[in-house]
Motif scaffolding. Sequence first.
Motif, PDB file in Angstrom:
ATOM      1  N   PRO A 111       0.841  -1.204   0.000  1.00 38.18           N
ATOM      2  CA  PRO A 111       0.000   0.000   0.000  1.00 38.18           C
ATOM      3  C   PRO A 111       0.876   1.253   0.000  1.00 38.18           C
ATOM      4  O   PRO A 111       2.042   1.209   0.427  1.00 38.18           O
ATOM      5  CB  PRO A 111      -0.798  -0.124   1.303  1.00 38.18           C
ATOM      6  CG  PRO A 111      -0.765  -1.564   1.648  1.00 38.18           C
ATOM      7  CD  PRO A 111       0.549  -2.088   1.155  1.00 38.18           C
ATOM      8  N   PRO A 112       0.358   2.387  -0.456  1.00 41.59           N
ATOM      9  CA  PRO A 112       1.172   3.606  -0.613  1.00 41.59           C
ATOM     10  C   PRO A 112       1.893   4.053   0.654  1.00 41.59           C
ATOM     11  O   PRO A 112       2.998   4.570   0.593  1.00 41.59           O
ATOM     12  CB  PRO A 112       0.146   4.654  -1.057  1.00 41.59           C
ATOM     13  CG  PRO A 112      -0.943   3.861  -1.717  1.00 41.59           C
ATOM     14  CD  PRO A 112      -1.024   2.568  -0.970  1.00 41.59           C
ATOM     15  N   TYR A 113       1.293   3.839   1.814  1.00 42.42           N
ATOM     16  CA  TYR A 113       1.883   4.344   3.048  1.00 42.42           C
ATOM     17  C   TYR A 113       2.883   3.381   3.659  1.00 42.42           C
ATOM     18  O   TYR A 113       3.578   3.719   4.628  1.00 42.42           O
ATOM     19  CB  TYR A 113       0.784   4.608   4.080  1.00 42.42           C
ATOM     20  CG  TYR A 113       0.002   3.366   4.441  1.00 42.42           C
ATOM     21  CD1 TYR A 113       0.444   2.493   5.430  1.00 42.42           C
ATOM     22  CD2 TYR A 113      -1.173   3.049   3.765  1.00 42.42           C
ATOM     23  CE1 TYR A 113      -0.267   1.340   5.733  1.00 42.42           C
ATOM     24  CE2 TYR A 113      -1.887   1.906   4.064  1.00 42.42           C
ATOM     25  CZ  TYR A 113      -1.428   1.061   5.056  1.00 42.42           C
ATOM     26  OH  TYR A 113      -2.127  -0.084   5.346  1.00 42.42           O
ATOM     27  N   ALA A 114       2.979   2.183   3.129  1.00 37.92           N
ATOM     28  CA  ALA A 114       3.811   1.143   3.734  1.00 37.92           C
ATOM     29  C   ALA A 114       5.193   1.107   3.084  1.00 37.92           C
ATOM     30  O   ALA A 114       5.368   1.481   1.934  1.00 37.92           O
ATOM     31  CB  ALA A 114       3.133  -0.218   3.598  1.00 37.92           C
ATOM     32  N   SER A 115       6.175   0.647   3.851  1.00 36.47           N
ATOM     33  CA  SER A 115       7.538   0.528   3.338  1.00 36.47           C
ATOM     34  C   SER A 115       8.146  -0.778   3.809  1.00 36.47           C
ATOM     35  O   SER A 115       7.983  -1.175   4.962  1.00 36.47           O
ATOM     36  CB  SER A 115       8.398   1.704   3.829  1.00 36.47           C
ATOM     37  OG  SER A 115       9.745   1.493   3.498  1.00 36.47           O
ATOM     38  N   GLY A 116       8.849  -1.457   2.905  1.00 35.57           N
ATOM     39  CA  GLY A 116       9.539  -2.690   3.272  1.00 35.57           C
ATOM     40  C   GLY A 116      11.043  -2.537   3.242  1.00 35.57           C
ATOM     41  O   GLY A 116      11.789  -3.506   3.327  1.00 35.57           O
ATOM     42  N   GLY A 117      11.523  -1.295   3.108  1.00 37.06           N
ATOM     43  CA  GLY A 117      12.944  -1.053   2.927  1.00 37.06           C
ATOM     44  C   GLY A 117      13.823  -1.371   4.120  1.00 37.06           C
ATOM     45  O   GLY A 117      15.041  -1.441   3.992  1.00 37.06           O
ATOM     46  N   GLY A 118      13.226  -1.549   5.284  1.00 38.09           N
ATOM     47  CA  GLY A 118      14.036  -1.817   6.471  1.00 38.09           C
ATOM     48  C   GLY A 118      14.843  -3.090   6.390  1.00 38.09           C
ATOM     49  O   GLY A 118      15.931  -3.189   6.970  1.00 38.09           O
ATOM     50  N   GLU A 119      14.342  -4.075   5.669  1.00 35.85           N
ATOM     51  CA  GLU A 119      15.077  -5.331   5.553  1.00 35.85           C
ATOM     52  C   GLU A 119      16.453  -5.111   4.946  1.00 35.85           C
ATOM     53  O   GLU A 119      17.443  -5.674   5.398  1.00 35.85           O
ATOM     54  CB  GLU A 119      14.284  -6.326   4.698  1.00 35.85           C
ATOM     55  CG  GLU A 119      13.103  -6.943   5.389  1.00 35.85           C
ATOM     56  CD  GLU A 119      12.520  -8.094   4.593  1.00 35.85           C
ATOM     57  OE1 GLU A 119      11.711  -8.838   5.174  1.00 35.85           O
ATOM     58  OE2 GLU A 119      12.872  -8.259   3.415  1.00 35.85           O
TER      59      GLU A 119
END
Length: 341
Positions: A111-119
Amino acid sequence: MLQQLPAFSLQALESGKFTSEFEAYLSDQFMERDFWIGLKSDADRGLGRKESNGVYIGKDGYLIQKFTPPEKGELEDKVKAIQAFDQATPGLRKYMMLVPTAASILEDKLPPYASGGGERVYSDKIKESDLGNIRYIDAFPALEANKEQPLYYKTDHHWTTKGAFLAYRELGASMSFTPKNEDDFNIREVTGQFYGSLYSKSGFRHIQPDAIQLYYPKVPETVSVEYVDEQQSADSMYIMENLTKKDKYTVFFNGNHSLIRITTGHTEGRRLLIVKDSYANSLIPFLTSHFSEIDVVDLRYYDGDLLKLMEERQIRDMLILYNITTFVEDPSITSLADSVE
């Protein structure tokens, strides 16, 4: 079978085995659990919400597990444990692969507000730390380059067999074996009705099920699998009857076990130890073409002496294979340091 109430002991609590089994017990035994979670999720979706119980509903029917960063000091403790183990095993060839989940490879599905970049951030921290003699194998580039292919299940937190195959190819160059090509396998869809862990956890409904594929070598190979603690054995790595059960991913090795011993027909090959989470389950079958014996340890359940195991089994190669989320969350990894004290 439904998970039964686990027996409590301090040892089981410290290893993480008790909490893992107790969580499974609550999940299995809570009356009409799936119905109530589904009802809540349907209501949330009606209000336009895109997250339920730590699971995002993304584009193209993907359910994607939310990545939660570790608490301060947790990652450092795990790296120190790995460093201590490395220093205690100078004669062991060691390799490490931390696999990104769909949250980072399929970030465009979120979704637009979500981010998975922490991995990626935490993967790089581990990669750039002093791992001594451990060779870090980065799976990100190969998976990122092929992200238009079905590398992750839509309803489950695992990668698909295709994703595992690409990682196996990456392992070959670093671990000094020549990986097979996809043309060397007969690829068979064994079920098209797989509703995985994220489907159950989120409660999101009206989602298409996944398919599970198995890669069978065109040149048949002999394999014997021993489930050591259970004192059971099998002549296949696949438990086909599990395809009729809820958790169909357990077609691979009947799920997770403290210690699995695999013997292949390559009697003159090397012996490998794999320390892993469940992501490894669908990759291990590819490795049986390159090693004579493979011992597979899941530290969440294993309470034996790892150094003694390697000495008795005359193991000279070791692979640490986790998905990044499990590596960040799982406290049992620090037990690597305990095994060398």
